[in-house]
Design an enzyme around this catalytic site. Structure first.
Site, PDB file in Angstrom:
ATOM      1  N   GLY A   1      12.769  16.436 -36.760  1.00  0.00           N
ATOM      2  CA  GLY A   1      13.019  15.532 -35.649  1.00  0.00           C
ATOM      3  C   GLY A   1      12.776  14.127 -36.165  1.00  0.00           C
ATOM      4  N   SER A   2      11.583  13.612 -35.894  1.00  0.00           N
ATOM      5  CA  SER A   2      11.218  12.298 -36.417  1.00  0.00           C
ATOM      6  C   SER A   2      10.675  12.389 -37.838  1.00  0.00           C
ATOM      7  CB  SER A   2      10.181  11.642 -35.512  1.00  0.00           C
ATOM      8  OG  SER A   2      10.707  11.505 -34.208  1.00  0.00           O
ATOM      9  N   CYS A   3      10.424  13.602 -38.313  1.00  0.00           N
ATOM     10  CA  CYS A   3      10.030  13.790 -39.706  1.00  0.00           C
ATOM     11  C   CYS A   3      11.212  13.408 -40.596  1.00  0.00           C
ATOM     12  CB  CYS A   3       9.660  15.241 -39.985  1.00  0.00           C
ATOM     13  SG  CYS A   3       8.036  15.725 -39.356  1.00  0.00           S
ATOM     14  N   LEU A   4      10.921  13.149 -41.873  1.00  0.00           N
ATOM     15  CA  LEU A   4      11.967  12.717 -42.786  1.00  0.00           C
ATOM     16  C   LEU A   4      11.979  13.610 -44.018  1.00  0.00           C
ATOM     17  CD1 LEU A   4      14.032  10.302 -43.194  1.00  0.00           C
ATOM     18  CD2 LEU A   4      12.250   9.246 -44.599  1.00  0.00           C
TER      19      LEU A   4
ATOM     20  N   GLY B   1      14.305  11.431 -39.449  1.00  0.00           N
ATOM     21  CA  GLY B   1      13.785  10.197 -38.857  1.00  0.00           C
ATOM     22  C   GLY B   1      14.452   9.810 -37.559  1.00  0.00           C
TER      23      GLY B   1
END
Lengths: 419, 173
Positions: free
Chosen positions: B36-39, B103
């Site tokens: 999700g917001s992880c990269l 991200g």
């Protein structure tokens, strides 16, 4: 007896190390590839542990008595069928038992199963001893076979009574390609665990008996969600699973199925603050929309249309109010929540923004994990409530235990590893 | 998820969970689910076919105390740890290239400020620039999740979204 996040974090690390060593040894013995799934600490009552245990399948347990850094009992439990499969694999590897097809435990197969269980118990125990940097002594293993919880831990003083709130360590070990799993239970002596907690604690911590407030929060929140879902959809629902887990943040998205989910997310603010997510599989979400929106709806590219999306958001919104009101009543406070955010995406991707936000200040989280199911399985809803750790500790410390109805629990600690 | 005991030649990609990083070679693929917001940060050396994938959750490891123990959790420390491990396995620092994906910003919560996803992207880009690693391709931002699979041998990063039939369903970087 008091505990804090640092002490729980160490227990969590113990559970992981132990599960890793046990999985490695199972692989070594059987040549079957294994992997460790999610590891978590659960807070459960004695009666719930017994209910989990008595699922009408025949079981086989291998238990040992522990002395030293941890005192109590450690027990590996297989479904009887699984134990037989493992023994078959083992004997097939040796020349004498080639092509064995076993359906009862004789002296030889019982001793093989005991050996497997013992080596795995030792794996867990060696893992804990590594983390604690202290010695734990292990007795000779005992073989138990049967169906009721009574047979397995009826004679163990350390096992929790009906209403006792127990700390269980739960991990999953899976064999790749074959369906063999197992559970692991630890029943430590209260004095032994109290000593460990005192030793591991780095902050003031919270009085263990106040954890009863946790359980009460989880119970109230879950009941409110089921009630709201029933009222709004007209479908009877009930709380199927209700657990309070203590996990590393990274483990939260990992436990979600690798599929597209529909959900509603909120942030909440008060004492405690945190995040609340309601997740449905796609089929369940469609059931809900059908139940709540009487007319045919125009489905957009997202599959739910504006009407469907707003119906799900509305349901989420009312469930969130009910859930958080349940908490606020137990904690004697008020908790506000944001407007709903709709998600129709990969489950893990919906949760990771939340753990990232919490990850700035904490490594672990208490997760209130609830499964609400409709009768006849029309739909189910997973609820994840993840409060900010500092807030939760403060909220619990402010909690007046005497306000909590029913008998306050005399808490015991033990450990379960389910697979 | 760690696997104990491996079957030789098994085609299953190695899973890189949150805060983890892994290095491999050739056709041995690395996969991260549900970003999700992880990269996801993929580095590879086209000359030696050695590459690695990191699944980071936070931007700044230098400011965190536990980044020694968990370098894969933060953008800056993960990139340095990946590079170091790749060089140890025979990659050439000067030819390493990078691709990133993820991200996104799924929610507009007040507590999230400017967006947790954007912070991760900015941190990764800054660290790559500092180390002189060229960013060859990116599929970042938006409001949806991604699953990535990386093949070090070809340097291909395949990015999938939840709806594979959609316009941005499958992207190959």
């Amino acid at each position: 007896m008091k505990l804090d996040v640092n002490a729980l974090g160490t227990f969590y690390q113990m559970a992981r190390e132990g599960a890793g060593l046990a999985a490695g040894r199972l692989t070594h013995m059987t040549g079957v590839e294994t992997q460790v799934g999610v590891t978590k600490l659960n807070f459960m009552r004695g009666r719930e542990i017994r209910r989990d245990f008595e699922d009408s399948t025949e079981k086989v347990g291998i238990r040992v008595n522990l002395t030293g850094a941890i005192e109590g009992y450690s027990m590996i439990v297989f479904d009887r069928e699984n134990a037989l499969r493992i023994v078959e694999t083992l004997l097939a590897e040796s020349e004498s038992g080639a092509g064995a097809d076993i359906d009862t435990f004789d002296e030889m197969t019982q001793s093989a199963a005991t050996e497997v269980g013992h080596i795995m118990n030792s794996g867990f125990i060696d893992g804990w001893a590594d983390v604690l940097e202290a010695a734990i002594d292990v007795s000779t293993p005992e073989f138990v076979e049967g169906q009721s919880a009574e047979l397995f831990f009826g004679d163990i003083d350390e096992a929790p009574d009906e209403d006792d709130l127990a700390l269980l360590f739960q991990s999953q070990i899976e064999t790749v390609g074959t369906e063999v799993g197992f559970s692991h239970y630890l029943f430590p002596k209260r004095e032994s665990m109290s000593r460990l907690l005192g030793h591991l604690r780095t902050s003031g911590g919270i009085e263990y008996d106040k954890l009863d407030g946790f359980d009460r929060m989880a119970e109230r929140g879950a009941e409110e969600v089921a009630k709201t879902a029933t009222t709004l959809t007209g479908i009877d629902t009930s709380v199927e699973i209700r657990r309070l887990n203590f996990v590393s943040l990274e483990a939260i998205p990992e436990q979600l199925a690798d599929e597209t989910l529909v959900g509603v997310a909120f942030e909440f603010d008060g004492m405690p603050s945190g995040y609340l997510l309601f997740l449905f599989d796609e089929e369940s979400a469609h059931e809900i929309v059908d139940a709540m929106v009487p007319m045919e709806i125009d489905e957009d590219e997202d599959g739910f249309g504006e009407m469907g999306t707003s119906a799900i958001k509305e349901l989420g919104n009312i469930m969130a109010s009910g859930f958080l009101d349940g908490w606020a009543n137990v904690l004697d406070t008020t908790i506000d929540h944001s407007t709903p955010e709709f998600i129709h995406d990969m489950g893990a991707a919906a949760v990771d923004p939340v753990i990232i936000q919490l990850g700035e200040n904490q490594d672990f989280a208490f997760v209130f994990d609830t499964l609400v199911m409709a009768d006849g399985r029309e739909f189910d809803c997973e609820v994840y409530a993840i409060p900010d750790e500092d807030d939760l500790e403060r909220a619990l410390n402010n909690l007046d235990v005497d306000r909590i109805e029913d008998t306050p629990t005399t808490a015991e600690f033990q450990e379960v590893d389910t697979t | 998820m760690k696997t104990y005991g491996t079957e030789p030649g098994a085609p299953t990609p190695v899973q890189v969970g949150i805060s983890e990083l892994a290095v491999s070679e050739g056709d041995d693929t690395l996969k991260s689910y549900g970003l999700g917001s992880c990269l996801a940060i993929a580095l590879y050396d086209p000359d030696s076919d050695i590459g690695g994938l990191a699944h980071i959750m936070l931007p700044d490891g230098d400011a965190a105390e536990n980044s020694d123990r968990k370098p894969g959790k933060y953008a800056d420390t993960a990139i340095r740890a990946l590079l170091r491990r790749m060089v140890e396995q025979g990659a050439n620092y000067t030819t390493v290239e990078a691709k990133i994906a993820g991200g996104s910003d799924m929610f507009k919560f007040e507590s999230f400020g400017d967006g947790v996803g954007q912070r991760n992207i900015a941190a990764a880009k800054a660290e790559l620039e500092k180390l002189g690693v060229p960013l060859e391709a990116e599929d970042v931002g938006g409001e949806y999740g991604r699953t990535v699979e990386f093949t070090p041998g070809s340097g291909t990063l395949v990015v999938k979204t939840a709806d594979e039939s959609a316009e941005n369903g499958v992207t190959e970087l």
